[in-house]
Design a protein around this motif. Sequence first.
Motif, PDB file in Angstrom:
ATOM      1  N   ASP A 206      -3.625 -11.086 -21.380  1.00 45.39           N
ATOM      2  CA  ASP A 206      -3.506 -11.327 -22.826  1.00 45.39           C
ATOM      3  C   ASP A 206      -2.713 -12.612 -22.989  1.00 45.39           C
ATOM      4  O   ASP A 206      -1.481 -12.624 -22.877  1.00 45.39           O
ATOM      5  CB  ASP A 206      -2.808 -10.156 -23.517  1.00 45.39           C
ATOM      6  N   GLY A 207      -3.416 -13.711 -23.216  1.00 46.94           N
ATOM      7  CA  GLY A 207      -2.761 -15.010 -23.295  1.00 46.94           C
ATOM      8  C   GLY A 207      -2.206 -15.412 -21.937  1.00 46.94           C
ATOM      9  O   GLY A 207      -2.937 -15.490 -20.949  1.00 46.94           O
ATOM     10  N   THR A 208      -0.905 -15.649 -21.886  1.00 47.10           N
ATOM     11  CA  THR A 208      -0.264 -16.035 -20.613  1.00 47.10           C
ATOM     12  C   THR A 208       0.456 -14.848 -19.962  1.00 47.10           C
ATOM     13  O   THR A 208       1.280 -15.034 -19.075  1.00 47.10           O
ATOM     14  CB  THR A 208       0.750 -17.172 -20.859  1.00 47.10           C
ATOM     15  N   SER A 209       0.138 -13.655 -20.416  1.00 48.19           N
ATOM     16  CA  SER A 209       0.768 -12.450 -19.858  1.00 48.19           C
ATOM     17  C   SER A 209      -0.277 -11.553 -19.205  1.00 48.19           C
ATOM     18  O   SER A 209      -1.445 -11.510 -19.613  1.00 48.19           O
ATOM     19  CB  SER A 209       1.495 -11.668 -20.955  1.00 48.19           C
ATOM     20  N   LEU A 210       0.171 -10.838 -18.158  1.00 49.85           N
ATOM     21  CA  LEU A 210      -0.671  -9.852 -17.489  1.00 49.85           C
ATOM     22  C   LEU A 210      -0.017  -8.484 -17.662  1.00 49.85           C
ATOM     23  O   LEU A 210       1.176  -8.320 -17.409  1.00 49.85           O
ATOM     24  CB  LEU A 210      -0.813 -10.186 -16.000  1.00 49.85           C
ATOM     25  N   PHE A 211      -0.815  -7.511 -18.074  1.00 58.61           N
ATOM     26  CA  PHE A 211      -0.327  -6.149 -18.252  1.00 58.61           C
ATOM     27  C   PHE A 211      -0.882  -5.287 -17.111  1.00 58.61           C
ATOM     28  O   PHE A 211      -2.101  -5.205 -16.943  1.00 58.61           O
ATOM     29  CB  PHE A 211      -0.759  -5.594 -19.608  1.00 58.61           C
ATOM     30  N   VAL A 212       0.029  -4.688 -16.365  1.00 56.53           N
ATOM     31  CA  VAL A 212      -0.371  -3.890 -15.206  1.00 56.53           C
ATOM     32  C   VAL A 212       0.023  -2.443 -15.422  1.00 56.53           C
ATOM     33  O   VAL A 212       1.216  -2.111 -15.494  1.00 56.53           O
ATOM     34  CB  VAL A 212       0.293  -4.422 -13.905  1.00 56.53           C
ATOM     35  N   ALA A 213      -0.979  -1.577 -15.556  1.00 57.28           N
ATOM     36  CA  ALA A 213      -0.720  -0.145 -15.726  1.00 57.28           C
ATOM     37  C   ALA A 213      -0.438   0.486 -14.363  1.00 57.28           C
ATOM     38  O   ALA A 213      -1.191   0.278 -13.408  1.00 57.28           O
ATOM     39  CB  ALA A 213      -1.921   0.530 -16.379  1.00 57.28           C
ATOM     40  N   ILE A 214       0.655   1.213 -14.262  1.00 53.97           N
ATOM     41  CA  ILE A 214       1.003   1.903 -13.023  1.00 53.97           C
ATOM     42  C   ILE A 214       0.194   3.205 -12.951  1.00 53.97           C
ATOM     43  O   ILE A 214       0.334   4.071 -13.817  1.00 53.97           O
ATOM     44  CB  ILE A 214       2.514   2.230 -12.959  1.00 53.97           C
ATOM     45  N   PRO A 215      -0.662   3.342 -11.969  1.00 52.91           N
ATOM     46  CA  PRO A 215      -1.518   4.532 -11.908  1.00 52.91           C
ATOM     47  C   PRO A 215      -0.733   5.801 -11.560  1.00 52.91           C
ATOM     48  O   PRO A 215       0.285   5.745 -10.868  1.00 52.91           O
ATOM     49  CB  PRO A 215      -2.517   4.192 -10.796  1.00 52.91           C
ATOM     50  N   LYS A 216      -1.229   6.916 -12.096  1.00 57.47           N
ATOM     51  CA  LYS A 216      -0.631   8.204 -11.755  1.00 57.47           C
ATOM     52  C   LYS A 216      -1.015   8.567 -10.326  1.00 57.47           C
ATOM     53  O   LYS A 216      -2.066   8.160  -9.822  1.00 57.47           O
ATOM     54  CB  LYS A 216      -1.116   9.286 -12.718  1.00 57.47           C
ATOM     55  N   VAL A 217      -0.146   9.333  -9.684  1.00 63.09           N
ATOM     56  CA  VAL A 217      -0.403   9.722  -8.291  1.00 63.09           C
ATOM     57  C   VAL A 217      -1.375  10.894  -8.284  1.00 63.09           C
ATOM     58  O   VAL A 217      -0.989  12.063  -8.396  1.00 63.09           O
ATOM     59  CB  VAL A 217       0.911  10.092  -7.564  1.00 63.09           C
TER      60      VAL A 217
ATOM     61  N   VAL B 146       0.859  -1.188   0.000  1.00 64.40           N
ATOM     62  CA  VAL B 146       0.000   0.000   0.000  1.00 64.40           C
ATOM     63  C   VAL B 146       0.894   1.236   0.000  1.00 64.40           C
ATOM     64  O   VAL B 146       1.125   1.878   1.020  1.00 64.40           O
ATOM     65  CB  VAL B 146      -0.946   0.000   1.217  1.00 64.40           C
ATOM     66  N   THR B 147       1.435   1.566  -1.171  1.00 67.74           N
ATOM     67  CA  THR B 147       2.344   2.702  -1.295  1.00 67.74           C
ATOM     68  C   THR B 147       1.902   3.600  -2.446  1.00 67.74           C
ATOM     69  O   THR B 147       1.312   3.128  -3.430  1.00 67.74           O
ATOM     70  CB  THR B 147       3.792   2.243  -1.550  1.00 67.74           C
ATOM     71  N   VAL B 148       2.203   4.872  -2.326  1.00 65.06           N
ATOM     72  CA  VAL B 148       1.828   5.832  -3.371  1.00 65.06           C
ATOM     73  C   VAL B 148       2.608   5.557  -4.648  1.00 65.06           C
ATOM     74  O   VAL B 148       2.061   5.585  -5.748  1.00 65.06           O
ATOM     75  CB  VAL B 148       2.070   7.276  -2.883  1.00 65.06           C
ATOM     76  N   ARG B 149       3.902   5.286  -4.521  1.00 67.44           N
ATOM     77  CA  ARG B 149       4.763   5.013  -5.674  1.00 67.44           C
ATOM     78  C   ARG B 149       4.917   3.506  -5.858  1.00 67.44           C
ATOM     79  O   ARG B 149       5.565   2.831  -5.058  1.00 67.44           O
ATOM     80  CB  ARG B 149       6.144   5.641  -5.474  1.00 67.44           C
ATOM     81  N   THR B 150       4.299   2.954  -6.902  1.00 64.43           N
ATOM     82  CA  THR B 150       4.371   1.521  -7.157  1.00 64.43           C
ATOM     83  C   THR B 150       5.580   1.214  -8.036  1.00 64.43           C
ATOM     84  O   THR B 150       5.770   1.841  -9.073  1.00 64.43           O
ATOM     85  CB  THR B 150       3.092   1.035  -7.866  1.00 64.43           C
TER      86      THR B 150
ATOM     87  N   GLN C  88      -2.944   8.819   6.896  1.00 67.35           N
ATOM     88  CA  GLN C  88      -2.297  10.121   6.883  1.00 67.35           C
ATOM     89  C   GLN C  88      -1.114  10.156   5.914  1.00 67.35           C
ATOM     90  O   GLN C  88      -0.899  11.138   5.199  1.00 67.35           O
ATOM     91  CB  GLN C  88      -1.838  10.487   8.293  1.00 67.35           C
ATOM     92  N   GLU C  89      -0.348   9.054   5.908  1.00 70.27           N
ATOM     93  CA  GLU C  89       0.796   8.974   4.989  1.00 70.27           C
ATOM     94  C   GLU C  89       0.349   9.016   3.527  1.00 70.27           C
ATOM     95  O   GLU C  89       0.908   9.735   2.700  1.00 70.27           O
ATOM     96  CB  GLU C  89       1.562   7.672   5.256  1.00 70.27           C
ATOM     97  N   LEU C  90      -0.697   8.245   3.211  1.00 68.35           N
ATOM     98  CA  LEU C  90      -1.177   8.167   1.831  1.00 68.35           C
ATOM     99  C   LEU C  90      -1.786   9.478   1.354  1.00 68.35           C
ATOM    100  O   LEU C  90      -1.684   9.841   0.183  1.00 68.35           O
ATOM    101  CB  LEU C  90      -2.198   7.042   1.693  1.00 68.35           C
ATOM    102  N   MET C  91      -2.427  10.197   2.278  1.00 65.70           N
ATOM    103  CA  MET C  91      -3.087  11.453   1.903  1.00 65.70           C
ATOM    104  C   MET C  91      -2.167  12.653   2.091  1.00 65.70           C
ATOM    105  O   MET C  91      -2.612  13.806   2.068  1.00 65.70           O
ATOM    106  CB  MET C  91      -4.362  11.634   2.742  1.00 65.70           C
TER     107      MET C  91
END
Length: 301
Positions: free
Chosen positions: A211-222, A144-148, A295-298
């Motif tokens: 997609d097939g045997t691959s997973l695509f994970v988009a890193i969300p903007k902060v 659970v971190t802001v920067r993934t 508090q840290e996340l916000m």
Amino acid sequence: MNSLLSVSSSVCKIRALTRILLQLEYNSKLNFRCLTNGRLLSYSSGSTLCKRTHELSNIMRICDNNGSQMQASCTMPSSSPLWLSVRCYAKSKDRGKDKAKGGKGQKKIQLTSEQLEGLVDIEKVTHDLDRILEDLREKFIHQVTVRTSQGVFNNLVVNTPDGKFPLIQLGQVIQKSPQLVVINLATAPQYITHVKEAFTNSGLNVNPQQDGTSLFVAIPKVTREHREGLVKNAKMLSEKSKKQLRDIFSKYSKKIKASKEGHSADDVRAADDMVKELMRVKSKQVDEMTELKRQELMGGK
């Protein structure tokens, strides 16, 4: 002849004890000292009926007090004083009053290791409860971190029918760009469903696409929305941890009640209360950890 008797008793037993001792011999006298406030009370079988009734009423009223502790001695003309120590517990209705007041002023009973022997191992209970807190702390730090980052994905624990494994052992984790991570599970396609479930329960606030045997994970903007999503996930993880704490209490509570043979009802109840109090303390720590994480996340808001 000196006699010594030490008992741990409920109020109803004190009532019966009072009546039995005072029927042994005329002019017997029963003295009570309240260890809570030092008050002295006495009851004499040689007193008038009115005085005896008043004395017994006072003694029973003090005994009925929540958590009072009494020391009593019975003096009879033909023998030395008989001393006994009595510990009184709250009646059910009194415990309800304390609960309604938020437990303020409630006297908690702590049993010794000897009294707990055969009922429950408090050290093991504490260890099991602490393990839940440590697991939550690790998730808060790494998931659970802001920067993934890619490292977060590498160490993501995946539950499979064959056991628990970090994601890096099941497939390749590749950082394609600052905004995209690809997970190649070609060597272990049977675990794709389990990997997706691990992401859902992780609190990372990401949504992998297959997609097939691959997973695509988009890193969300902060963004604020992303931060609020992480806070929601942190609360979800904390609620799961508190449920695990309650499950541990339930497990040990059943063991205590199943091991009541050879133990007084008061000790069984006190042991159960001790485990419940430990669970409450740890649950409160979970809430405190969650608030700090919020508090840290916000950004300290």
